[in-house]
Scaffold this active site. Structure first.
Site, PDB file in Angstrom:
ATOM      1  N   LYS A  44      -9.920   9.868  -4.251  1.00  0.00           N
ATOM      2  CA  LYS A  44      -8.628  10.604  -4.215  1.00  0.00           C
ATOM      3  C   LYS A  44      -7.870  10.332  -5.506  1.00  0.00           C
ATOM      4  O   LYS A  44      -7.320  11.250  -6.116  1.00  0.00           O
ATOM      5  CB  LYS A  44      -7.836  10.124  -3.020  1.00  0.00           C
ATOM      6  CG  LYS A  44      -6.322  10.251  -3.139  1.00  0.00           C
ATOM      7  CD  LYS A  44      -5.593   9.764  -1.928  1.00  0.00           C
ATOM      8  CE  LYS A  44      -5.107   8.361  -2.014  1.00  0.00           C
ATOM      9  NZ  LYS A  44      -3.911   8.121  -2.818  1.00  0.00           N
ATOM     10  N   ASN A  45      -7.873   9.084  -5.962  1.00  0.00           N
ATOM     11  CA  ASN A  45      -7.065   8.712  -7.121  1.00  0.00           C
ATOM     12  C   ASN A  45      -7.686   9.100  -8.450  1.00  0.00           C
ATOM     13  O   ASN A  45      -7.035   8.984  -9.496  1.00  0.00           O
ATOM     14  CB  ASN A  45      -6.735   7.220  -7.079  1.00  0.00           C
ATOM     15  CG  ASN A  45      -5.766   6.907  -5.941  1.00  0.00           C
ATOM     16  OD1 ASN A  45      -5.235   7.828  -5.313  1.00  0.00           O
ATOM     17  ND2 ASN A  45      -5.583   5.644  -5.657  1.00  0.00           N
TER      18      ASN A  45
ATOM     19  N   ARG B 243       3.887  11.040  -4.104  1.00  0.00           N
ATOM     20  CA  ARG B 243       4.453  10.600  -5.376  1.00  0.00           C
ATOM     21  C   ARG B 243       3.544  10.953  -6.537  1.00  0.00           C
ATOM     22  O   ARG B 243       4.003  11.124  -7.665  1.00  0.00           O
ATOM     23  CB  ARG B 243       4.665   9.100  -5.376  1.00  0.00           C
ATOM     24  CG  ARG B 243       5.238   8.549  -4.117  1.00  0.00           C
ATOM     25  CD  ARG B 243       5.324   7.100  -4.216  1.00  0.00           C
ATOM     26  NE  ARG B 243       5.780   6.718  -5.543  1.00  0.00           N
ATOM     27  CZ  ARG B 243       6.994   6.981  -6.031  1.00  0.00           C
ATOM     28  NH1 ARG B 243       7.840   7.626  -5.280  1.00  0.00           N
ATOM     29  NH2 ARG B 243       7.335   6.618  -7.229  1.00  0.00           N
TER      30      ARG B 243
ATOM     31  N   CYS C 251       9.568   5.012  -1.388  1.00  0.00           N
ATOM     32  CA  CYS C 251       8.195   4.992  -0.853  1.00  0.00           C
ATOM     33  C   CYS C 251       8.073   3.721  -0.009  1.00  0.00           C
ATOM     34  O   CYS C 251       8.735   2.721  -0.279  1.00  0.00           O
ATOM     35  CB  CYS C 251       7.219   4.968  -2.032  1.00  0.00           C
ATOM     36  SG  CYS C 251       5.537   4.614  -1.549  1.00  0.00           S
TER      37      CYS C 251
ATOM     38  N   ARG D  29       8.804   2.217  -6.913  1.00  0.00           N
ATOM     39  CA  ARG D  29       7.834   3.035  -7.657  1.00  0.00           C
ATOM     40  C   ARG D  29       8.522   4.048  -8.588  1.00  0.00           C
ATOM     41  O   ARG D  29       8.333   5.250  -8.477  1.00  0.00           O
ATOM     42  CB  ARG D  29       6.864   3.722  -6.697  1.00  0.00           C
ATOM     43  CG  ARG D  29       6.098   2.723  -5.859  1.00  0.00           C
ATOM     44  CD  ARG D  29       5.119   3.376  -4.931  1.00  0.00           C
ATOM     45  NE  ARG D  29       3.964   3.895  -5.666  1.00  0.00           N
ATOM     46  CZ  ARG D  29       2.998   4.601  -5.073  1.00  0.00           C
ATOM     47  NH1 ARG D  29       3.086   4.898  -3.793  1.00  0.00           N
ATOM     48  NH2 ARG D  29       1.964   5.027  -5.776  1.00  0.00           N
TER      49      ARG D  29
ATOM     50  N   ASP E 106      -4.739  -2.060  -3.690  1.00  0.00           N
ATOM     51  CA  ASP E 106      -5.110  -1.102  -2.642  1.00  0.00           C
ATOM     52  C   ASP E 106      -6.110  -1.686  -1.649  1.00  0.00           C
ATOM     53  O   ASP E 106      -6.428  -1.040  -0.658  1.00  0.00           O
ATOM     54  CB  ASP E 106      -5.691   0.177  -3.254  1.00  0.00           C
ATOM     55  CG  ASP E 106      -4.628   0.983  -3.940  1.00  0.00           C
ATOM     56  OD1 ASP E 106      -4.977   1.954  -4.626  1.00  0.00           O
ATOM     57  OD2 ASP E 106      -3.446   0.631  -3.828  1.00  0.00           O
TER      58      ASP E 106
ATOM     59  N   ILE F 251       1.739  -6.414  -7.440  1.00  0.00           N
ATOM     60  CA  ILE F 251       1.953  -5.069  -7.994  1.00  0.00           C
ATOM     61  C   ILE F 251       3.133  -4.357  -7.348  1.00  0.00           C
ATOM     62  O   ILE F 251       3.971  -3.770  -8.039  1.00  0.00           O
ATOM     63  CB  ILE F 251       0.665  -4.211  -7.835  1.00  0.00           C
ATOM     64  CG1 ILE F 251      -0.553  -4.947  -8.411  1.00  0.00           C
ATOM     65  CG2 ILE F 251       0.858  -2.827  -8.454  1.00  0.00           C
ATOM     66  CD1 ILE F 251      -0.514  -5.161  -9.913  1.00  0.00           C
TER      67      ILE F 251
ATOM     68  N   ARG G 244      -4.547  10.712   4.636  1.00  0.00           N
ATOM     69  CA  ARG G 244      -4.129  10.990   3.253  1.00  0.00           C
ATOM     70  C   ARG G 244      -5.224  10.570   2.269  1.00  0.00           C
ATOM     71  O   ARG G 244      -5.370  11.144   1.206  1.00  0.00           O
ATOM     72  CB  ARG G 244      -2.853  10.228   2.896  1.00  0.00           C
ATOM     73  CG  ARG G 244      -1.634  10.719   3.606  1.00  0.00           C
ATOM     74  CD  ARG G 244      -0.402  10.121   3.019  1.00  0.00           C
ATOM     75  NE  ARG G 244      -0.322  10.368   1.569  1.00  0.00           N
ATOM     76  CZ  ARG G 244       0.759  10.093   0.837  1.00  0.00           C
ATOM     77  NH1 ARG G 244       1.824   9.542   1.395  1.00  0.00           N
ATOM     78  NH2 ARG G 244       0.780  10.346  -0.463  1.00  0.00           N
TER      79      ARG G 244
HETATM   80  C1  EPZ Z   1      -1.603   4.250  -8.542  1.00  0.00           C
HETATM   81  O1  EPZ Z   1      -0.247   4.424  -8.207  1.00  0.00           O
HETATM   82  C2  EPZ Z   1      -2.389   4.583  -7.283  1.00  0.00           C
HETATM   83  N1  EPZ Z   1      -2.146   5.986  -6.920  1.00  0.00           N
HETATM   84  C3  EPZ Z   1      -1.960   3.659  -6.157  1.00  0.00           C
HETATM   85  O2  EPZ Z   1      -2.775   3.952  -5.033  1.00  0.00           O
HETATM   86  C4  EPZ Z   1      -2.213   2.225  -6.579  1.00  0.00           C
HETATM   87  O3  EPZ Z   1      -1.752   1.358  -5.569  1.00  0.00           O
HETATM   88  C5  EPZ Z   1      -1.466   1.934  -7.891  1.00  0.00           C
HETATM   89  O4  EPZ Z   1      -1.867   2.891  -8.904  1.00  0.00           O
HETATM   90  C6  EPZ Z   1      -1.753   0.547  -8.433  1.00  0.00           C
HETATM   91  O5  EPZ Z   1      -3.128   0.389  -8.637  1.00  0.00           O
HETATM   92  C7  EPZ Z   1      -2.783   6.959  -7.618  1.00  0.00           C
HETATM   93  O6  EPZ Z   1      -3.544   6.706  -8.530  1.00  0.00           O
HETATM   94  C8  EPZ Z   1      -2.502   8.370  -7.187  1.00  0.00           C
HETATM   95  P1  EPZ Z   1       1.494   2.178 -10.918  1.00  0.00           P
HETATM   96  P2  EPZ Z   1       0.864   4.408  -9.377  1.00  0.00           P
HETATM   97  O7  EPZ Z   1       2.283   3.151 -11.718  1.00  0.00           O
HETATM   98  O8  EPZ Z   1       0.297   4.926 -10.631  1.00  0.00           O
HETATM   99  C9  EPZ Z   1       5.654   0.014 -11.476  1.00  0.00           C
HETATM  100  C10 EPZ Z   1      -3.237   4.395  -2.797  1.00  0.00           C
HETATM  101  O9  EPZ Z   1      -3.170   3.637  -1.841  1.00  0.00           O
HETATM  102  N2  EPZ Z   1       6.000   1.174 -12.318  1.00  0.00           N
HETATM  103  O10 EPZ Z   1       0.251   1.612 -11.514  1.00  0.00           O
HETATM  104  O11 EPZ Z   1       2.086   5.055  -8.824  1.00  0.00           O
HETATM  105  C11 EPZ Z   1       5.439   0.402 -10.016  1.00  0.00           C
HETATM  106  O12 EPZ Z   1       6.666   0.391  -9.321  1.00  0.00           O
HETATM  107  C12 EPZ Z   1      -2.139   4.421  -3.830  1.00  0.00           C
HETATM  108  O13 EPZ Z   1      -4.223   5.158  -3.037  1.00  0.00           O
HETATM  109  C13 EPZ Z   1       7.229   1.156 -13.001  1.00  0.00           C
HETATM  110  O14 EPZ Z   1       8.016   0.218 -12.870  1.00  0.00           O
HETATM  111  O15 EPZ Z   1       1.125   2.857  -9.536  1.00  0.00           O
HETATM  112  C14 EPZ Z   1       4.493  -0.686  -9.530  1.00  0.00           C
HETATM  113  O16 EPZ Z   1       5.250  -1.824  -9.175  1.00  0.00           O
HETATM  114  C15 EPZ Z   1      -0.947   3.590  -3.389  1.00  0.00           C
HETATM  115  N3  EPZ Z   1       7.535   2.224 -13.782  1.00  0.00           N
HETATM  116  C16 EPZ Z   1       3.644  -0.997 -10.760  1.00  0.00           C
HETATM  117  O17 EPZ Z   1       4.376  -0.483 -11.889  1.00  0.00           O
HETATM  118  C17 EPZ Z   1       6.705   3.292 -13.949  1.00  0.00           C
HETATM  119  O18 EPZ Z   1       7.051   4.231 -14.707  1.00  0.00           O
HETATM  120  C18 EPZ Z   1       2.273  -0.330 -10.753  1.00  0.00           C
HETATM  121  O19 EPZ Z   1       2.478   1.026 -10.428  1.00  0.00           O
HETATM  122  C19 EPZ Z   1       5.465   3.277 -13.261  1.00  0.00           C
HETATM  123  C20 EPZ Z   1       5.140   2.212 -12.457  1.00  0.00           C
END
Ligand code: EPZ
Length: 424
Positions: free
Chosen positions: A22-23, A96, A120, A125, A309, A331, A401
């Protein structure tokens, strides 16, 4: 709202096929925005988030044909006409990852109007890194009525240094950079296989990308991209979830159509717990356990560390391991929604900030439990597979999902699980 009814106690045995990631699929579908030609994607999983992405793209004027019935799940996307480069709140609030259209929309059309993602279950996020990167590339950013508006005649190549490692932030800005004028260097990038998968598709479309999968990615902008065909990676989190299912039930499973190289941290941790894992070929893993599990600590990290995850799924396993396991979630700030439900099933878990201490082995008893976020729900399925009695899991749309017909797959290897529509 659908529920799962699961009777625990059966060791799982047989073969579980892993679906497409999915990702990986979500950014690759968004990448189709970057060209007016058709993009063909194979191995797209049949999960709710993909349907949401289809709705999002078609709401902008794209034509999307999800090919679940066809061989290889061949999906075609044509963004020849993008009549409305807007990601509406009604769609973004349900997923998101919709923010992944921000970069490609600005790169292709010169403007994007994307609803700010709301809160969320697992954390705030924000997408500040996505926005900061676009501004660095010359986009004019405005905010109004809960929407981000980004405009740029043509984005300019820039040097982008991420304050935080972000998976979709890396993907979003990679897609912005491929059509920008000049070179972009992005540092402190995410190294997840999903980033590498997206870069492979972009390269097939004519983009000039180097370093995907490493902390530094270099992009030489081109004027136009063409269509391409690409096969999506297998879902490493679904594969990891199935490995835990084999381990927690004391079974003997072959997990097929996966990429063992993407699961190194998960495999190493399961082996530390005493689970027997064999890499049986380039796309197959055999997992066996006689049920004696040892406690082991985890600390979630960006790839190639132990993935956040898989934290909830691992916690379910830790309830069945002898000893205390420390589970540190680095994370996301609120990714312990599964804890209270596991405790209701008899688990001994104490949370202190971002660390949960799981004391096992505790017998679990079946209960009526509530699914919250996607991976917390997977954790409850795993717990129910070993709980004594029949558990009822409510709000399984959360599982749908990101897992393709998980109840059919698990039933195929001996689990007593069935889906129950809303009985009233
Ligand atoms: C991706 O989400 C995945 N989703 C998530 O999978 C996964 O948990 C996550 O990466 C971490 O591996 C998809 O790929 C669609 P991040 P993403 O931006 O990109 C902070 C699932 O279960 N952050 O890497 O949204 C954020 O708050 C989902 O399949 C900022 O502060 O995660 C988090 O604490 C859940 N500012 C950390 O970074 C930003 O601009 C990592 O988030 C972006 C992120």
């Amino acid at each position: 709202m659908d529920k799962f009814v699961i009777r625990g106690g059966n060791p799982l045995g047989g073969t579980l096929r892993v679906s497409g990631s999915k990702n990986s699929a979500l950014p690759c579908m968004a990448a189709a925005i970057l060209t007016e030609e058709e993009v063909v994607l194979e191995n797209i999983p049949q999960v709710r988030d993909i349907e949401t992405e289809r709705k999002l793209l078609t709401s902008m004027g794209a034509e999307v044909e999800l090919g679940y019935g066809r061989a290889h799940h061949r999906t075609t996307i044509s963004c020849r006409v993008l009549s409305d480069p807007t990601a509406k709140y009604e769609i973004v609030k349900t997923m998101r990852a919709s923010s992944l259209v921000l970069g490609p929309l600005v790169a292709r059309t010169g403007m994007a109007r994307v609803s700010m993602p709301g809160g969320c279950a697992i954390g705030a996020r924000p997408i500040d890194q996505h926005i900061k990167g676009l501004e660095t590339m010359g986009a004019q950013i405005d905010y109004e009525h809960g929407y981000i508006e980004a405009r740029a005649e043509r984005l300019k190549g820039a040097h982008i240094l991420f304050d935080k490692i972000t998976v979709t932030g890396t993907e979003d800005l990679l897609m912005a950079a491929v059509l920008a004028e000049g070179e972009t260097v992005m540092e402190n990038c995410a190294r997840e296989p999903e980033v590498t998968d997206l870069a492979a598709l972009l390269t097939a479309m004519g983009a000039k990308v180097e370093g995907a999968g490493t902390p530094t990615i270099r992009v030489r902008g081109v004027d136009k991209l063409h269509g391409a065909k690409h096969r999506i990676n297998p879902d490493r989190i679904e594969a990891g979830t199935f490995l835990v299912a084999g381990a927690i039930t004391g079974g003997d499973l072959h997990v097929t159509q996966c990429k063992p190289a993407h699961l190194a941290a998960i495999i190493a941790k399961l082996q530390e717990c005493g689970v027997r894992i064999e890499i049986a070929g380039e796309d197959q893993i055999r997992v066996r356990s006689e049920g004696q599990l040892r406690a082991a600590d985890i600390s979630t990290e960006e790839y190639p560390g132990f993935p956040t995850d898989m934290q909830a799924q691992y916690m379910a396993l830790a309830t069945q391991a002898e000893g205390a396991s420390l589970v540190k979630e680095n994370i996301f700030e609120n990714r312990f929604m599964h804890v209270q439900e596991l405790v209701r099933m008899g688990a001994n878990i104490r949370v202190d900030g971002r660390t949960a201490t799981v004391r096992g082995k505790t017998p679990l008893s079946a209960a009526a439990v509530m699914c919250s976020d996607l991976r917390a729900s997977a954790s409850l399925v795993l717990a129910a597979l070993v709980a004594d009695g029949e558990s009822i899991l409510d709000r399984v749309y959360n599982i749908d999902r990101g897992y393709e017909r998980i109840e059919e797959k698990l039933r195929g290897v001996g689990a007593q699980i069935r889906r129950m529509g809303n009985v009233f």
